[in-house]
Design a protein around this motif. Structure first.
Motif, PDB file in Angstrom:
ATOM      1  N   SER A  87      -5.456   4.991  -8.812  1.00  0.00           N
ATOM      2  CA  SER A  87      -5.447   4.458  -7.450  1.00  0.00           C
ATOM      3  C   SER A  87      -6.518   5.125  -6.582  1.00  0.00           C
ATOM      4  CB  SER A  87      -4.066   4.650  -6.811  1.00  0.00           C
ATOM      5  OG  SER A  87      -3.820   6.024  -6.588  1.00  0.00           O
TER       6      SER A  87
ATOM      7  N   MET B  39      -8.076   3.777  -2.943  1.00  0.00           N
ATOM      8  CA  MET B  39      -7.738   4.627  -1.788  1.00  0.00           C
ATOM      9  C   MET B  39      -8.923   4.796  -0.835  1.00  0.00           C
ATOM     10  SD  MET B  39      -5.383   6.270  -0.311  1.00  0.00           S
ATOM     11  CE  MET B  39      -4.064   6.634  -1.450  1.00  0.00           C
TER      12      MET B  39
ATOM     13  N   THR C 127      -8.665   1.723   1.225  1.00  0.00           N
ATOM     14  CA  THR C 127      -7.469   1.694   2.074  1.00  0.00           C
ATOM     15  C   THR C 127      -7.653   2.543   3.328  1.00  0.00           C
ATOM     16  OG1 THR C 127      -6.124   1.449   0.089  1.00  0.00           O
ATOM     17  CG2 THR C 127      -4.983   2.094   2.101  1.00  0.00           C
ATOM     18  N   THR C 128      -8.147   3.770   3.132  1.00  0.00           N
ATOM     19  CA  THR C 128      -8.247   4.680   4.275  1.00  0.00           C
ATOM     20  C   THR C 128      -9.258   4.167   5.293  1.00  0.00           C
ATOM     21  OG1 THR C 128      -9.749   5.999   2.919  1.00  0.00           O
ATOM     22  CG2 THR C 128      -7.492   6.766   3.088  1.00  0.00           C
TER      23      THR C 128
ATOM     24  N   LEU D  82      -7.740   1.192   7.085  1.00  0.00           N
ATOM     25  CA  LEU D  82      -6.697   1.604   8.032  1.00  0.00           C
ATOM     26  C   LEU D  82      -7.320   2.067   9.339  1.00  0.00           C
ATOM     27  CD1 LEU D  82      -4.141   3.557   5.792  1.00  0.00           C
ATOM     28  CD2 LEU D  82      -3.708   1.463   7.084  1.00  0.00           C
TER      29      LEU D  82
ATOM     30  N   LEU E   3      -2.274  -1.120  -3.673  1.00  0.00           N
ATOM     31  CA  LEU E   3      -3.296  -0.855  -2.654  1.00  0.00           C
ATOM     32  C   LEU E   3      -4.329  -1.976  -2.607  1.00  0.00           C
ATOM     33  CD1 LEU E   3      -4.019   2.979  -2.997  1.00  0.00           C
ATOM     34  CD2 LEU E   3      -2.601   1.815  -1.310  1.00  0.00           C
ATOM     35  N   GLN E   4      -4.738  -2.428  -3.803  1.00  0.00           N
ATOM     36  CA  GLN E   4      -5.734  -3.503  -3.854  1.00  0.00           C
ATOM     37  C   GLN E   4      -5.224  -4.738  -3.130  1.00  0.00           C
ATOM     38  OE1 GLN E   4      -6.711  -4.748  -7.832  1.00  0.00           O
ATOM     39  NE2 GLN E   4      -8.416  -6.026  -7.164  1.00  0.00           N
TER      40      GLN E   4
ATOM     41  N   ASN F  58      -4.969  -4.050   0.641  1.00  0.00           N
ATOM     42  CA  ASN F  58      -6.296  -4.015   1.262  1.00  0.00           C
ATOM     43  C   ASN F  58      -6.780  -5.414   1.595  1.00  0.00           C
ATOM     44  OD1 ASN F  58      -6.237  -1.291   0.867  1.00  0.00           O
ATOM     45  ND2 ASN F  58      -7.955  -1.201  -0.556  1.00  0.00           N
TER      46      ASN F  58
END
Lengths: 355, 262
Positions: free
Chosen positions: A92, A96, A99-100, A103, A155-156, A159
């Motif tokens: 992951s 990530m 994602t970060t 976000l 996560l994918q 996202n």
């Protein structure tokens, strides 16, 4: 009691055969046996090759390009290498980085949150995902390959779907208008001229992270524990190493590195694609293995992983400068990986470890 | 030979262990004091490992009591037993083959300086101590940086024993330390057992080989099918009697007769 142990022969008995059978190792041979040596030799060869074969490679702009590329992969590869030395994988890690960034982008551009608060929140979320990965692995004994494959897909999906839901597009833009962006750019997105080369600040992050990781691995108790956990988990448990805490910490480490790389790309280009980082998780693992990490854990180095990333960055950009077909990169990478695995195998054999 | 009547450091009274519906051990009593070697003998499946795990704190006992220096104790983990000075040298030695000898020696109990996240390992000191402690056991390593996996079986065993002794163990539990070794290597390990005893440690020597146990043992606890067949002083039993007892006595006799005829 004296039947088997005549005092006169016992002390010599243990040491004499060892001296006869083990050849004395030359200091140079011992240096060559270090985990990162193979990667260092390969990196030098690739550097020399592209420097000679292309004119752009050694130019200030060219060098800045491949160093930037290597730095982003390098930060992740170093964190992934630490986790791999501890005997686990994190698939992951690539997602990530997306994602970060997404976000922070969504928090600030869509909901007007303070930039620094958004970054802190993204870090906390990343750390909790890492802790979740680690907790599941430690608690259930399910291989980390499976657990993090799950988080990778989650996560994918988040996202892409999340970005579309919030922005109606597949990317987040307009970061430059967020208050505080310029200050953030100084830390994560600036350029620092060194000897005529305009180096991205991420290169310094990369060097710093590599140094800190090396320090942790070789000069702290945690480092000893990481090697032991990856090398022989049962032995680590028996000697009283805090196994669970250390393993969860390693997963949080890759998540934190994902956050850092997320921030570095966010402040560099001021936009984040929803697909950022996807497909890169294996490249981090390959960089670590090329740098001397064993896929089975317990052996490797942070410097090696950083060199693995340097090799990747140089080939990635070198192929562009040489105007070859980009697809050669993949073939080259596969070859490097196989070669590295074969070299690493001999390391295990030498140490008398059963496969 | 016998170290006199030292007060026992570690003692179990009528101790037992149940795994689910399996009674692995029941009603076993024994003790070990300073400078004393207690041999725990038994064939495969006799309950040796279970008793060892109770003493080492790996699995808590389910009945009876365990006394440390005369006080009842209930270990909840290996770390607790280690802190109480009970060190176990497991059959797999609890070593990490790829790690250097000195890192293995100090694993889980590393020396460090500084505090909090900034503490660092005292590497030079740990190397020197490892070299010195191994030298004391008669192992002369040129390089404590070599992976421990490159050492011979006997040497690894010795490193594990040296480690247990160095970390202030009062009782050392040895799990089948000689089973995988050749005659000469086994002799070396038995010598370390005697050395540990002479240093005033209590030694619990778990083995299925009475020929290894008899020369170093002061007392012999024989287990069979999870129960004690009795505990004997060295004066009270001969080696062939011990062997007979372990193997189920009469069974071995009939086997011997059968084999002779064939």
């Amino acid at each position: 009691m004296t039947a088997l142990t005549t005092p006169s022969e016992a002390p010599g008995a243990a040491s004499a055969p060892a001296d006869e059978r083990l050849a004395r190792t030359h200091p140079l041979v011992r240096l060559l046996r270090r985990p990162e040596m193979g990667a260092l030799v390969a990196a030098l060869a690739i550097f020399v090759y592209f420097s000679v074969a292309t004119s752009a490679f050694l130019s200030p702009a060219g060098a800045a390009t491949w160093l930037y590329s290597a730095s982003l992969f390098g930060i992740m590869a170093v964190a992934v290498a630490m986790l791999m030395i501890g005997g686990e994988f994190d698939l992951s890690a690539g997602a990530m980085t997306g994602t970060t960034g997404l976000l922070v982008g969504a928090f600030t551009t869509q909901w007007g949150m303070n930039l620094w608060l958004a970054m802190l929140l993204a870090l906390l979320i990343a750390l909790s995902v890492g802790a979740f990965n680690g907790f599941l692995v430690v608690r259930t004994g399910i291989p980390s390959f499976i657990v993090t494959l799950g988080t990778f897909f989650i996560l994918q999906g988040l996202n892409l779907a999340g970005t579309k839901l919030v922005t109606g597009q597949v990317a987040i833009q307009g970061m430059t208008l967020v208050p505080g962006f310029d200050a953030g750019k100084v830390i994560f997105g600036s350029t620092i001229p060194v000897a005529g080369v305009n180096l991205k600040v991420s290169v310094f992050w990369w060097l710093g992270i590599t140094a800190v990781a090396s320090w942790i691995l070789l000069r702290t108790r945690y480092g000893n524990w990481i090697f032991a956990i990856g090398g022989q988990l049962q032995s680590a448990v028996q000697t009283g190493v805090p196994v669970k805490r250390t393993r969860i910490g390693l997963f949080m480490g890759t998540a934190a590195a994902g956050w850092l790389v997320g921030m570095l790309s966010l402040f560099d280009v001021a936009t984040v694609q929803a697909t950022t980082g996807i497909g890169q998780e294996f490249i981090y693992i390959i960089c670590a293995v090329v740098g001397g990490c064993l896929l089975t854990g317990g052996y490797g180095s942070a410097i090696g992983a950083a060199l693995g990333a340097l090799i990747y960055g140089m080939i990635l950009q070198g192929i562009v400068f040489a105007q070859w077909d980009n697809n050669w990169l993949k073939a080259f990478l596969g070859g490097m990986l196989l070669l590295a695995v074969l070299v690493n195998l001999s390391v295990r054999r030498q140490a008398g470890v059963r496969a | 030979m016998s170290a006199g009547v030292a007060a026992p450091i570690l003692e179990v009274r009528g101790v037992g262990k149940v795994y689910g519906s399996v009674i692995a051990l029941s009603g076993v009593s024994t003790s070990v004091g300073a400078g004393e070697v207690l041999c725990v003998l038994g064939d495969n499946g006799a309950g040796k490992s279970t008793l060892l795990k109770i003493l080492a704190g790996v699995h808590p006992h389910s009945s009876g009591e365990l006394l440390l220096d005369g006080r009842p104790e209930h270990f909840t983990g290996p770390r607790q037993a280690l802190d109480a000075g009970i060190a176990t040298v497991y059959q797999d030695l609890a070593i990490v083959a790829l790690m250097p000898v000195w890192r293995n020696f100090f694993l889980g109990a590393e020396l460090s300086a500084g505090f909090g996240p900034f503490s660092r390992l005292r590497v030079a000191e740990m190397r020197a101590i490892t070299l010195e402690e191994l030298g004391r056991m008669g192992i002369d390593l040129r390089d404590v940086d070599q992976p421990i996996g490159t050492l011979s079986g006997g040497e690894r065993q010795s490193v594990a024993i040296a480690r247990a002794i160095y970390f202030g163990a009062r009782v050392v539990i040895l799990d089948e330390p000689t089973s995988a070794l050749g005659v000469k290597q086994a002799g070396v390990v038995l010598r370390y057992v005697a050395q540990a005893r002479d240093h005033g440690l209590g030694v619990v020597f778990v083995t299925h080989n009475p020929h290894h146990a008899y020369p170093v043992g002061d007392r012999f606890l024989v287990l069979n099918r999870g129960a004690s067949l009795g505990e004997f002083d060295k004066d009270g039993i001969k080696i062939d009697e011990l062997t007979r007892l372990m193997a189920g006595g009469a069974e071995l006799d009939s086997l011997a007769r059968e084999l002779e005829r064939g």
